[in-house]
Design a protein around this motif. Structure first.
Motif, PDB file in Angstrom:
ATOM      1  N   GLN A  87       0.721  -1.271   0.031  1.00  0.00           N
ATOM      2  CA  GLN A  87      -0.201   0.009  -0.005  1.00  0.00           C
ATOM      3  C   GLN A  87       1.008   1.348   0.134  1.00  0.00           C
ATOM      4  O   GLN A  87       0.585   2.235  -0.733  1.00  0.00           O
ATOM      5  CB  GLN A  87      -0.920  -0.003   1.109  1.00  0.00           C
ATOM      6  CG  GLN A  87      -2.013   1.108   1.261  1.00  0.00           C
ATOM      7  CD  GLN A  87      -2.870   1.145   2.509  1.00  0.00           C
ATOM      8  OE1 GLN A  87      -2.846   0.131   3.061  1.00  0.00           O
ATOM      9  NE2 GLN A  87      -3.652   2.048   2.689  1.00  0.00           N
ATOM     10  N   GLN A  88       1.995   1.183   0.834  1.00  0.00           N
ATOM     11  CA  GLN A  88       2.987   2.526   1.008  1.00  0.00           C
ATOM     12  C   GLN A  88       3.620   2.693  -0.692  1.00  0.00           C
ATOM     13  O   GLN A  88       3.473   3.754  -1.233  1.00  0.00           O
ATOM     14  CB  GLN A  88       4.008   2.206   1.736  1.00  0.00           C
ATOM     15  CG  GLN A  88       3.642   2.339   3.241  1.00  0.00           C
ATOM     16  CD  GLN A  88       4.668   2.013   4.262  1.00  0.00           C
ATOM     17  OE1 GLN A  88       5.239   1.056   4.053  1.00  0.00           O
ATOM     18  NE2 GLN A  88       4.921   2.949   5.044  1.00  0.00           N
ATOM     19  N   LEU A  94       5.705   3.806  -6.210  1.00  0.00           N
ATOM     20  CA  LEU A  94       7.021   3.418  -6.191  1.00  0.00           C
ATOM     21  C   LEU A  94       7.062   1.753  -6.331  1.00  0.00           C
ATOM     22  O   LEU A  94       6.129   1.101  -6.161  1.00  0.00           O
ATOM     23  CB  LEU A  94       7.833   3.609  -4.658  1.00  0.00           C
ATOM     24  CG  LEU A  94       8.035   5.007  -4.488  1.00  0.00           C
ATOM     25  CD1 LEU A  94       8.404   5.079  -3.192  1.00  0.00           C
ATOM     26  CD2 LEU A  94       9.376   5.262  -5.362  1.00  0.00           C
ATOM     27  N   PHE A  95       8.302   1.351  -7.027  1.00  0.00           N
ATOM     28  CA  PHE A  95       8.350  -0.103  -7.037  1.00  0.00           C
ATOM     29  C   PHE A  95       9.837  -0.060  -6.395  1.00  0.00           C
ATOM     30  O   PHE A  95      10.848   0.756  -6.270  1.00  0.00           O
ATOM     31  CB  PHE A  95       8.574  -0.503  -8.340  1.00  0.00           C
ATOM     32  CG  PHE A  95       7.219  -0.741  -9.209  1.00  0.00           C
ATOM     33  CD1 PHE A  95       6.332  -1.905  -8.948  1.00  0.00           C
ATOM     34  CD2 PHE A  95       6.921   0.163 -10.172  1.00  0.00           C
ATOM     35  CE1 PHE A  95       5.442  -2.120  -9.604  1.00  0.00           C
ATOM     36  CE2 PHE A  95       5.604  -0.033 -10.666  1.00  0.00           C
ATOM     37  CZ  PHE A  95       5.030  -1.118 -10.395  1.00  0.00           C
ATOM     38  N   VAL A  96      10.109  -1.463  -5.586  1.00  0.00           N
ATOM     39  CA  VAL A  96      11.483  -1.762  -5.459  1.00  0.00           C
ATOM     40  C   VAL A  96      12.029  -1.986  -6.710  1.00  0.00           C
ATOM     41  O   VAL A  96      11.629  -2.711  -7.579  1.00  0.00           O
ATOM     42  CB  VAL A  96      11.615  -2.892  -4.305  1.00  0.00           C
ATOM     43  CG1 VAL A  96      13.008  -3.387  -4.055  1.00  0.00           C
ATOM     44  CG2 VAL A  96      10.846  -2.667  -3.109  1.00  0.00           C
ATOM     45  N   PHE A  97      13.449  -1.432  -6.762  1.00  0.00           N
ATOM     46  CA  PHE A  97      13.892  -1.959  -7.947  1.00  0.00           C
ATOM     47  C   PHE A  97      14.085  -3.233  -8.752  1.00  0.00           C
ATOM     48  O   PHE A  97      14.308  -4.255  -7.881  1.00  0.00           O
ATOM     49  CB  PHE A  97      15.707  -1.561  -7.934  1.00  0.00           C
ATOM     50  CG  PHE A  97      16.436  -1.590  -9.233  1.00  0.00           C
ATOM     51  CD1 PHE A  97      16.188  -0.439 -10.033  1.00  0.00           C
ATOM     52  CD2 PHE A  97      16.967  -2.529  -9.522  1.00  0.00           C
ATOM     53  CE1 PHE A  97      17.089  -0.445 -11.080  1.00  0.00           C
ATOM     54  CE2 PHE A  97      18.002  -2.532 -10.909  1.00  0.00           C
ATOM     55  CZ  PHE A  97      17.618  -1.283 -11.458  1.00  0.00           C
ATOM     56  N   GLY A  98      13.675  -3.382  -9.805  1.00  0.00           N
ATOM     57  CA  GLY A  98      13.400  -4.622 -10.544  1.00  0.00           C
ATOM     58  C   GLY A  98      11.777  -4.815 -10.618  1.00  0.00           C
ATOM     59  O   GLY A  98      11.247  -5.950 -10.824  1.00  0.00           O
ATOM     60  N   ARG A 101       6.614  -5.035  -6.194  1.00  0.00           N
ATOM     61  CA  ARG A 101       5.857  -4.370  -5.243  1.00  0.00           C
ATOM     62  C   ARG A 101       5.156  -5.352  -4.441  1.00  0.00           C
ATOM     63  O   ARG A 101       4.277  -6.069  -4.446  1.00  0.00           O
ATOM     64  CB  ARG A 101       4.836  -3.465  -5.943  1.00  0.00           C
ATOM     65  CG  ARG A 101       3.911  -2.657  -4.928  1.00  0.00           C
ATOM     66  CD  ARG A 101       3.015  -1.778  -5.760  1.00  0.00           C
ATOM     67  NE  ARG A 101       3.662  -0.604  -6.444  1.00  0.00           N
ATOM     68  CZ  ARG A 101       2.963   0.207  -7.317  1.00  0.00           C
ATOM     69  NH1 ARG A 101       1.886  -0.177  -7.690  1.00  0.00           N
ATOM     70  NH2 ARG A 101       3.658   1.134  -7.778  1.00  0.00           N
ATOM     71  N   LYS A 102       5.770  -5.627  -3.390  1.00  0.00           N
ATOM     72  CA  LYS A 102       5.386  -6.482  -2.469  1.00  0.00           C
ATOM     73  C   LYS A 102       5.881  -6.202  -0.967  1.00  0.00           C
ATOM     74  O   LYS A 102       6.860  -5.453  -0.906  1.00  0.00           O
ATOM     75  CB  LYS A 102       5.729  -8.046  -2.435  1.00  0.00           C
ATOM     76  CG  LYS A 102       7.306  -8.349  -2.473  1.00  0.00           C
ATOM     77  CD  LYS A 102       7.532  -9.797  -2.757  1.00  0.00           C
ATOM     78  CE  LYS A 102       9.118  -9.935  -2.916  1.00  0.00           C
ATOM     79  NZ  LYS A 102       9.238 -11.432  -3.197  1.00  0.00           N
ATOM     80  N   PHE A 592       0.028  -0.938   9.948  1.00  0.00           N
ATOM     81  CA  PHE A 592       1.262  -1.993   9.790  1.00  0.00           C
ATOM     82  C   PHE A 592       2.340  -1.828  10.989  1.00  0.00           C
ATOM     83  O   PHE A 592       2.549  -0.546  11.237  1.00  0.00           O
ATOM     84  CB  PHE A 592       1.989  -1.673   8.482  1.00  0.00           C
ATOM     85  CG  PHE A 592       2.980  -2.989   8.246  1.00  0.00           C
ATOM     86  CD1 PHE A 592       2.708  -4.067   7.684  1.00  0.00           C
ATOM     87  CD2 PHE A 592       4.531  -2.774   8.590  1.00  0.00           C
ATOM     88  CE1 PHE A 592       3.621  -5.028   7.364  1.00  0.00           C
ATOM     89  CE2 PHE A 592       5.202  -3.783   8.536  1.00  0.00           C
ATOM     90  CZ  PHE A 592       4.675  -5.005   7.814  1.00  0.00           C
ATOM     91  N   ARG A 593       2.476  -2.699  11.724  1.00  0.00           N
ATOM     92  CA  ARG A 593       2.969  -2.496  12.989  1.00  0.00           C
ATOM     93  C   ARG A 593       4.486  -2.094  12.648  1.00  0.00           C
ATOM     94  O   ARG A 593       5.287  -2.810  12.002  1.00  0.00           O
ATOM     95  CB  ARG A 593       3.173  -3.957  13.860  1.00  0.00           C
ATOM     96  CG  ARG A 593       1.755  -4.316  14.236  1.00  0.00           C
ATOM     97  CD  ARG A 593       1.662  -5.335  15.172  1.00  0.00           C
ATOM     98  NE  ARG A 593       0.163  -5.831  15.595  1.00  0.00           N
ATOM     99  CZ  ARG A 593       0.100  -6.516  16.254  1.00  0.00           C
ATOM    100  NH1 ARG A 593       0.965  -7.113  17.138  1.00  0.00           N
ATOM    101  NH2 ARG A 593      -1.047  -6.949  16.690  1.00  0.00           N
TER     102      ARG A 593
END
Length: 639
Positions: A87-88, A94-98, A101-102, A592-593
């Motif tokens: 969600q963030q 944004l995506f993490v490089f590659g 998105r998880k 999210f904790r």
């Protein structure tokens, strides 16, 4: 004598002092635990070990030690991981490089590289680091937002990119500071949906006028600055200055170079003064030329009177005026020394003259019965004898008495230098220091001490008594036996042993004869800490621990009482939030904790919300509890 009294006082006070060398219980740490065995009392040099919860990073020492009633070093910290949710990432485009998105956890001090959705521009830097649970996500600017008008300006700076009337969202302009100005902040500003992001600042340089430098007799080291009147130093940089030839700093006559840093404050230029020397005062000689004041690099020639010489002899016999004064110092020394000096209780190896040239060395020998550890030579230097020593009586008197000790060898009346004797402590006493002492120059080396290591009267035990008579003192390794009262039996040993000055800590225990117990019952998802035995006596205990991610309910200690074990604890499973289960029910976590917990212990409360486009089922609560390893998930239906 004072040192000996201090040692005696320290020895007398030692028992009371050492008994106080204990530490309080070590501090607990957040998100971690102490994994070494617990103790009722922590003594000097005891150690404890820390361990962090899963996915937490230990920051500091794993072990700490009890030293002087304090724990050293300080206990560590457990650094929290950072969480990045789908969600963030989606919210910030944004995506993490590659193109990933998880949800993921990142340990503290680790980094992630990000990239923006197609149609968005990332504001550098793209790599961000997790710092104790916090990570600053980069900004993505849309390329399809509102256009921006002309870009903002920065004072003393210019835009290096081509100027346009309008700029699309996501485009940027690049800034450059004017000559000598230093840039602060990013050198680009982005058009973000009609608004420009922050522009950099151009910091003012420092200015130094060459007129001021000239007036203070100062010049620039490696002067490559093309500025006829003023010198500019960029913010954060420095310039090296030095006094002109023949000058030195007025505040420090031995230094001529210095550095000016440009840090936002006005530069302070020191003053240089001319290097001068006063007319020297020369005994037993003359010099030429004679003036009241001499300047830098001026030379004078020295001529010493008969029987004197100039040292060091540099051939020219000249000295120079420098920033540190005359070099070398002008001085005339005598060329010979008088008769050899007399040394008490010593003889000269050879004495054939009453006048000795400079550099002559005299050797002395101590007479029989005398000795020295000091220099045995005298050297004639600059008309004076240098070096001295004393020949002392080398014999020692009868060895002194050491309390509670005896001398192993037969004593004689006199001992020569280097002879040794050995002390031996009486039974029940222990040597402190070297047992062997040496005769050295009319005195004995440091004497040993015999410390009383016997034990006082033994302690009493509950439901039992000592066998035989009780003495005031017991020797090391001596044992005292106990017997239990009627209807009681020993749990362990029936005696204690005297160690050095104290009884061993583990006292005999008398327990009720009631029935014993067999092997302790098993606990599902739990283990017994100690190695299990076949049988256990009355009042014996065992300790249970739960496996990882299980929560203990009940007492962790179980006791054998009248043939039965007391109630055992239970280990309840943890609950894990599953993306598949939540997706199937169209729900997600409300919070999210931040500490990065990926599971919930039994009894924990968790709140859910509907995903976008869904509404809650009124028959299901959105706050649920972890019960026996499971969540009773709520459901959401399409709007």
């Amino acid at each position: 004598m004072k040192v000996w009294l201090l040692l005696v006082a320290a020895f007398l006070l030692w028992p009371g002092f050492s008994s106080q060398n204990t530490c309080d219980e070590p501090d607990e740490i957040d998100f971690g635990e102490i994994v070494s065995a617990e103790k009722a009392k922590y003594l000097e040099n005891d150690r404890v070990q820390y361990r962090c919860n899963p996915v937490y990073l230990l920051d500091g020492p794993e072990w700490i030690q009890c030293k002087g009633q304090e724990w050293t070093p300080h206990p560590p910290k457990c650094l929290a991981p950072c969480s990045v949710t789908r969600q963030q990432l989606a919210t910030k485009n944004l995506f993490v490089f590659g193109n990933q998105r998880k949800a993921r956890l990142i340990q503290s001090n680790q980094s992630l590289q990000f990239q923006c959705n197609k149609g968005y521009v990332l504001v550098a830097p793209s790599v961000r680091k997790c710092v104790d649970g916090y990570i600053d996500l980069p900004l993505c600017i849309s390329e399809v937002g509102k256009n921006c008008s002309g870009p903002p300006r920065t004072e003393n700076g210019d835009i290096t990119t081509l100027s346009e009337k309008q700029y699309r969202s996501g485009s940027s302009v690049e800034f450059r500071c004017q000559n000598y100005y230093a840039i602060e902040g990013q050198n680009r500003s982005f058009c973000d949906n009609g608004t420009w992001t922050k522009v950099p600042i151009c910091l003012d340089p420092c200015m130094i006028t060459r007129t001021e430098l000239e007036s203070q007799k100062i010049e620039v080291i490696k002067d490559e600055i093309d500025a006829p009147e003023n010198i500019f130093v960029q913010h954060g940089h420095f310039i090296e200055l030095t006094c002109k030839t023949g000058y030195v700093l007025a505040a420090n006559s031995s230094q001529s170079a210095f550095v000016i840093h440009c840090d936002g404050t006005p530069p302070v230029i020191p003053k240089c003064k001319e290097i001068t020397c006063n007319s020297p005062r020369l005994s037993h000689g003359t010099f030429r030329p004679q003036r009241t004041i001499y300047h830098n690099e001026d030379l004078i020639r020295i001529r010493c009177d008969t029987g004197f010489t100039f040292e060091p002899d540099n051939g020219e016999k000249v000295v120079e005026c420098t920033k540190n004064g005359w070099s070398p110092p002008p001085k005339c020394f005598k060329t010979s020394c008088g008769p050899a000096p007399e040394i008490p209780n010593a003889s000269l190896e050879q004495d054939d003259t009453e006048l000795y040239d400079s550099g002559k060395i005299l050797n002395y020998i101590c007479n029989d019965g005398f000795d020295t550890e000091e220099l045995t030579k005298k050297t004639c230097i600059k008309g004076e004898w240098v070096g001295s020593f004393t020949c002392k009586d080398a014999t020692c008197p009868t060895p002194p008495i050491v309390e509670n000790a005896r001398i192993s060898e037969d004593t004689i009346k006199k001992y020569t230098n280097g002879e040794k004797i050995t002390y031996q402590c009486n039974h029940g006493f222990e040597i402190s220091g070297s047992a062997t002492v040496t005769c050295r120059q009319n005195n004995w080396s440091r004497l040993p001490r015999c410390q009383d290591v016997r034990c006082s009267s033994p302690p009493e035990i509950q439901n039992g008594q000592i066998v035989g008579d009780i003495k005031e003192k017991y020797f090391p390794q001596e044992k005292v036996y106990y017997q239990c009262s009627t209807r009681y039996t020993f749990l362990g040993s029936s005696f204690i042993t005297c160690l050095k000055k104290r009884w061993e800590q583990q006292l005999p225990r008398c327990t009720d004869i009631g029935g014993g117990c067999g092997r302790p019952p098993p606990v599902e998802n739990g283990d017994i800490v100690e190695s299990p035995k076949v049988t256990y006596l009355q009042s014996e205990t065992v300790t249970y621990q739960c496996q990882n991610f299980y929560t203990m309910r009940g007492s962790r200690r179980v006791t054998c009482r009248n043939g039965r074990w007391s109630e055992t604890p239970t280990c309840t499973a943890a609950c894990t939030t599953d993306e598949g289960d939540m997706s199937e029910r169209n729900i997600t976590l409300k919070y999210f904790r931040r500490e990065g917990k990926i599971y919930s212990e039994d009894g924990d409360r968790v709140q859910f919300i509907c995903r976008r486009g869904y509404k809650p089922n009124p028959n299901k609560a959105f706050t649920v509890y972890c019960v026996d390893g499971k969540f009773d998930y709520p459901n959401c239906t399409p709007i």
